[in-house]
Scaffold this active site. Structure first.
Site, PDB file in Angstrom:
ATOM      1  CG  HIS A  23      -1.806   1.127   1.395  1.00  0.00           C
ATOM      2  ND1 HIS A  23      -3.165   1.035   1.198  1.00  0.00           N
ATOM      3  CD2 HIS A  23      -1.565   2.417   1.745  1.00  0.00           C
ATOM      4  CE1 HIS A  23      -3.716   2.221   1.429  1.00  0.00           C
ATOM      5  NE2 HIS A  23      -2.767   3.068   1.761  1.00  0.00           N
ATOM      6  CD  GLU A  24       1.710   3.366   3.658  1.00  0.00           C
ATOM      7  OE1 GLU A  24       1.816   4.487   3.099  1.00  0.00           O
ATOM      8  OE2 GLU A  24       0.709   3.054   4.317  1.00  0.00           O
TER       9      GLU A  24
END
Length: 181
Positions: free
Chosen positions: A149-150
């Site tokens: 996600h990051e």
């Protein structure tokens, strides 16, 4: 090798850490690929420490630099239940992926909205710590999902970009009603 970043380990003890303002969708910084970090300076270490402080303050498990308005390839994460094991990875790349998992994700830059996203069940990440030392982390479960996600944030991709067209349309209607003032 897993490098833990305590909130105070990356800056001198006399430096006051700050809670940074979060950038909220649809700010354009969230959709641009962040620049590589080329200098591992005290400013990068301060940014990492401030990002950890901001992530904890916002009750998040991960935070990428574009989410605080800094278009650099830096992210922090802490998926521990004790909230005492933050990591910082600079210029991360995914070097291995395995398996598949569906995970309900949310995002500090899209407050209040969650959606199911398909991710790799485990990943191997290579990058650097805030001092410029190379590191490799193998992650699975929530940590693997968080890292993906990051890294997406660093590539200008939001979790809603992984949703089907129908679900993105539903999100846009939801956001029109619920976006922060």
């Amino acid at each position: 090798m897993l490098v833990l970043l305590t909130p105070f380990a990356c800056v001198p003890s006399w430096v006051v850490m700050s809670v940074l303002p979060l950038i909220i969708y649809p700010d354009p910084v969230l959709t641009r690929r962040a620049a590589e970090v080329t200098e591992y300076s005290s400013e990068v270490r301060k940014l990492a420490a401030d990002m950890v402080e901001t992530m904890y303050h916002a009750d998040g498990v991960g935070l990428a630099a574009p989410q605080v308005g800094v278009s650099q390839r830096v992210f922090v994460a802490d998926v521990s239940t004790e909230r005492n094991a933050p990591v910082c990875i600079i210029n991360p790349i995914i070097v291995e992926r395995a398996g598949a998992v569906q995970w309900e994700e949310g995002c500090l830059s899209i407050p209040g909205y969650r959606g199911m996203v398909g991710r790799s069940a485990s990943v191997k990440i290579a990058g650097f710590d805030p001092s410029g030392n190379p590191l490799t982390i193998e992650a699975e479960g929530l940590q693997a999902v968080c890292f993906q996600h990051e890294i997406d944030h660093l590539d200008g991709v939001l979790f809603i970009d992984h949703l089907s067209q129908l679900k993105r349309d539903l999100f846009r209607r939801w956001w029109a009603k619920h976006k922060p003032a």
